[in-house]
Design an enzyme around this catalytic site. Structure first.
Site, mmCIF file in Angstrom:
data_model
loop_
_atom_site.group_PDB
_atom_site.id
_atom_site.type_symbol
_atom_site.label_atom_id
_atom_site.label_comp_id
_atom_site.label_asym_id
_atom_site.label_seq_id
_atom_site.Cartn_x
_atom_site.Cartn_y
_atom_site.Cartn_z
ATOM 1 N N HIS A 1 -7.651 -6.191 -0.672
ATOM 2 C CA HIS A 1 -6.511 -4.920 -0.629
ATOM 3 C C HIS A 1 -4.931 -5.708 0.173
ATOM 4 O O HIS A 1 -4.927 -6.078 1.395
ATOM 5 C CB HIS A 1 -6.923 -3.151 -0.015
ATOM 6 C CG HIS A 1 -5.400 -2.688 -0.033
ATOM 7 N ND1 HIS A 1 -5.526 -2.030 -0.865
ATOM 8 C CD2 HIS A 1 -5.400 -1.793 1.053
ATOM 9 C CE1 HIS A 1 -4.045 -1.157 -0.626
ATOM 10 N NE2 HIS A 1 -3.765 -1.133 0.687
ATOM 11 N N SER B 1 0.922 -1.181 0.180
ATOM 12 C CA SER B 1 -0.325 0.009 0.164
ATOM 13 C C SER B 1 0.876 1.077 -0.087
ATOM 14 O O SER B 1 1.624 1.308 -0.885
ATOM 15 C CB SER B 1 -1.072 -0.377 1.429
ATOM 16 O OG SER B 1 -2.147 0.325 0.913
ATOM 17 N N ASP C 1 -9.147 -3.781 -6.631
ATOM 18 C CA ASP C 1 -9.113 -3.232 -5.420
ATOM 19 C C ASP C 1 -8.965 -1.642 -5.400
ATOM 20 O O ASP C 1 -8.640 -0.473 -5.862
ATOM 21 C CB ASP C 1 -6.830 -3.216 -5.231
ATOM 22 C CG ASP C 1 -6.261 -2.327 -3.781
ATOM 23 O OD1 ASP C 1 -7.032 -2.080 -3.026
ATOM 24 O OD2 ASP C 1 -5.267 -2.391 -3.814
#
Length: 553
Positions: A483, A231, A454
């Site tokens: 995610h 991320s 996502d």
């Protein structure tokens, strides 16, 4: 750079130009480059004195902790120093399938789980899980708390005792009065950040996170870094690859933030809000397919009506006096990140509408003992994103862009605004984002992992980073939207990860994996976890925060 257009299934939006006062320093900073080299040389000489971990005596495994000193300001490497908390589990060097066979140690694998504002200190415990034992045999697993997080020179912008304000509202189309109330809160929050942190506030940003990573590499005694960023970790990992390409051994980018300078961060948040509308539909469609278990509706529209009915009831009378529409919305927003939460969220919503509020309260209640950690995480998130790039400083720009977006993507849009609005009134200088990238031969081959649906980091970010890093290979999980893929339930993805980390082997271009299996619906009498190995269960619980790849609170 791609045109500043964001597309959703419902239509397209042209986003306005950004304004802001960029930091006057050179974007990569000659003084900062010299300061990083000085700090890295010091760290290499000092190393890391690993010992017992504070407050971790009950955790399983062989994790040890230490600290690494880094300059608050890399332009002044001999000035104020801050300490980053670091954790490590040494490579076992044992083949999990043959404990008599010794495995060659390959150095340290450093992980950042995202945020900004998430800690990676519990990451080394992941080596206890069966699916990580081969990697744990070859690598020292290293986690750390980035600057500002936890004990690493922690940031705070508000009294933690005042942080949780539930029950709260979550209007998809807020009134003018509600908007003015939130503007006042955003201004107060930005002032609080300045008052509590002073002139140090400007030094909490992604470029310094990348520089800190190089100092950590040196302290660990690694000539070249093996790094796995998830991320937000993919963004400053990409910055690291741009600033220090000769220091890279292997890099994994998992669930990729779009690194284009024009997308950091205002437009990325708009793109996220647009993508979450489709992901919210995925959640509802799954619940509808299991109407026989939950009774919330046989179509996604019927499930939406059930959700809206619960939200209206909570607005009139919060559950247990603690859970309102804002808490319900936050829970289903998290479900958009992680599909393994779908059964529990659906069960709680179903039970509430049938007259039993207990599961909803248990899942969504905000616990005072967690307030300090949550407030710290939020403060780091805001500081890093506000410092990193220009933001609109005119509320009318925010209002116009998000009012348009909310017409087609109402689920997350305004919640995202309220999270980021302090950046409109930010007291510290804004920086110009670095134009990340590496040409042919400048960087070792890297691995990019992404799921097509996502919403937290939309798929176009992975495509963009793949274009920018010559020699990178993108592995796509088709028709899936969870995610964070590393160590998840997809054996195909995990196979590519292992092959790369253990052998340096990458798949061919355009590698694709079938989606992982959807979660199974959980009946109320089977909602608890099943039996398993105690240490592995503890490790899963402890590492859940380390592998949490979310936008904090």
């Amino acid at each position: 750079m791609r045109a500043a257009l964001l597309y959703s299934a419902a239509g397209s939006l042209l986003l306005s130009a950004l304004t802001g006062a960029p930091d006057a320093e050179d974007r990569t900073g000659a003084a900062e480059r010299r300061g990083t080299a000085v700090a890295a040389a010091r760290a290499k000489a000092a190393g890391v004195d690993f010992g017992p971990c504070p407050d971790a005596q009950d955790l399983p495994g062989r994790m040890q902790c230490g600290t690494v000193s880094v300059p608050l300001d890399y332009a002044r490497p001999d000035g104020r120093q801050i300490e980053l908390s670091v954790s490590r589990a040494r490579a076992t060097q044992k083949d999990p399938q043959n404990d008599k066979r010794k495995v060659l140690r390959q150095g340290a694998l450093v992980h950042n789980p995202g945020g900004p504002g998430a800690t990676g200190l519990y990451f080394p415990l992941i080596g206890l899980l069966p699916e990580w034992k081969r990697i744990a045999a070859a690598y020292d697993l290293v986690g750390y708390a980035p600057r500002g997080v936890g004990r690493s020179a922690p940031l705070s912008c508000k009294d933690p005792k005042q942080f949780f304000t539930g029950p709260s509202q979550a209007p998809a189309h807020p009134s003018e009065a509600y908007k003015q109330e939130r503007i006042a809160k955003a201004k107060a929050y930005a002032r609080g950040c300045a008052e509590r942190n002073g002139s140090a506030l400007r030094h909490y940003h992604s470029l310094n996170n990348a520089r800190d990573l190089d100092v950590l590499r040196a302290a660990l005694g690694e000539e070249r870094l093996t790094f796995m960023g998830s991320s937000y970790g993919t963004y400053f990992g990409a910055l690291y690859a741009t600033l220090f390409p000769a220091h890279v051994r292997r890099m994994v980018f998992d669930s990729v933030v779009h690194p284009g300078p024009g997308r950091i961060w205002y437009r990325n948040n708009l793109a996220q809000s647009a993508a979450f509308e489709d992901r919210w539909r995925d959640v509802r469609e799954w619940i509808a397919r299991h109407d026989d278990v939950y009774g919330l509706g046989a179509t996604e529209r019927e499930v939406l009506r059930s959700y809206e009915r619960a939200s209206a009831r909570l607005a009139a009378e919060p559950a247990g006096g603690k859970v309102g529409p804002g808490q319900l919305h936050g829970a289903f927003l998290q479900a958009g990140y992680y599909d393994d939460q779908w059964p529990h969220r659906a069960h709680a919503l179903s039970a509430y509408l049938k007259g039993d509020a207990k599961p909803l309260i248990e899942q969504l209640e905000q616990h005072p003992e967690a307030a300090a950690e949550a407030e710290n995480s939020r403060a780091v998130y805001v500081a890093v994103e506000c410092n990193d790039a220009p933001w609109p400083t005119d509320w009318r720009v925010w209002d116009r862009d998000n009012t348009r977006l909310a017409r087609v993507a109402p689920f997350e849009t305004w919640d995202n605004v309220w999270t980021n609005l302090p950046c409109a009134y930010w007291p510290a200088p804004r920086r110009r984002p670095l134009d990340v990238g590496a040409g042919p031969g400048e960087l070792p081959p890297t691995l990019i992992l992404a799921a097509e649906r996502d919403a937290a980091t939309p798929y176009d970010g992975a495509l963009e980073l793949h274009d920018r890093l010559a020699g990178s290979v993108l592995v796509t999980e088709r028709d899936a939207g969870a995610h964070g893929l590393v160590g998840g339930p997809n054996a195909c993805v995990n196979g590519h990860l292992e092959a790369y980390l253990l052998e340096g082997r990458l798949p061919g271009r355009g590698a694709r994996c079938a989606p992982h299996a959807e979660p199974k619906p959980t009946a109320p009498d089977r909602a608890g976890p099943g039996p398993g190995d105690a240490s592995a269960d503890q490790a899963r619980e402890a590492t859940s925060s380390a592998m949490s790849l979310r936008r904090p609170v």
